[in-house]
Scaffold this motif. Structure first.
Motif, short mmCIF file in Angstrom:
data_model
loop_
_atom_site.label_atom_id
_atom_site.label_comp_id
_atom_site.label_asym_id
_atom_site.label_seq_id
_atom_site.Cartn_x
_atom_site.Cartn_y
_atom_site.Cartn_z
N GLN A 76 1.01 -1.45 0.30
CA GLN A 76 -0.18 -0.21 0.15
C GLN A 76 0.33 1.05 -0.06
O GLN A 76 0.72 1.75 -0.56
N ALA A 77 1.76 1.29 0.52
CA ALA A 77 2.38 2.57 0.43
C ALA A 77 3.19 2.44 -0.40
O ALA A 77 3.83 3.73 -1.22
N GLN A 78 4.39 1.46 -1.36
CA GLN A 78 4.61 1.62 -2.02
C GLN A 78 3.95 2.48 -3.31
O GLN A 78 4.33 2.90 -4.49
N SER A 79 2.38 2.22 -3.87
CA SER A 79 1.21 2.23 -4.55
C SER A 79 1.42 3.50 -4.43
O SER A 79 0.55 4.77 -5.51
N ALA A 80 1.69 4.33 -3.10
CA ALA A 80 0.86 6.24 -2.50
C ALA A 80 2.18 6.65 -3.11
O ALA A 80 2.38 7.55 -2.79
N GLY A 81 3.48 5.77 -3.29
CA GLY A 81 4.82 6.25 -3.14
C GLY A 81 5.45 7.21 -2.15
O GLY A 81 5.89 7.91 -2.15
N MET A 82 4.98 6.52 -0.85
CA MET A 82 5.88 6.49 0.40
C MET A 82 6.16 5.53 0.18
O MET A 82 6.54 4.55 0.30
N SER A 83 7.22 5.70 2.24
CA SER A 83 8.65 5.40 2.17
C SER A 83 7.07 3.90 3.39
O SER A 83 5.73 5.22 3.68
N VAL A 84 7.58 3.61 4.48
CA VAL A 84 5.99 3.01 4.86
C VAL A 84 5.92 3.62 7.02
O VAL A 84 4.91 3.58 6.69
N ASN A 85 6.95 3.99 6.85
CA ASN A 85 7.22 5.03 8.11
C ASN A 85 6.27 6.10 7.22
O ASN A 85 5.39 6.74 8.57
N LYS A 86 6.36 7.01 6.72
CA LYS A 86 5.84 7.66 5.82
C LYS A 86 4.06 7.34 5.62
O LYS A 86 3.54 8.77 6.37
#
Length: 75
Positions: free
Chosen positions: A31-41
């Motif tokens: 989900q984080a990758q599809s949103a273009g963010m790191s996991v913590n962000k």
């Protein structure tokens, strides 16, 4: 003499199954990758926008719980 039967009960300590046994590995990361963010962000983003009526992104309860889980593990 009174004959007494002695009953010995052996209690076997059962191992608790891991609470993380049924988790889907990599679901939050995906989900984080599809949103273009790191996991913590992405976890910060989800926690910030959960139940925010003014936000365009409204995460599900499962996503919110995953975000809390990530934040607790990173401490």
């Amino acid at each position: 003499m009174i004959n007494k039967n002695i009953i010995i009960i052996i209690m076997v300590k059962k191992k608790n199954p891991s609470p993380y046994k049924n988790l889907k590995e990599g679901a939050f990361t995906k989900q984080a990758q599809s949103a273009g963010m790191s996991v913590n962000k992405f976890a910060d983003y989800v926690i910030k926008n959960y139940k925010d009526k003014n936000s365009k992104y409204n995460p599900t309860l499962t996503t919110y719980r995953r975000a809390l889980f990530v934040k607790n593990l990173s401490k």
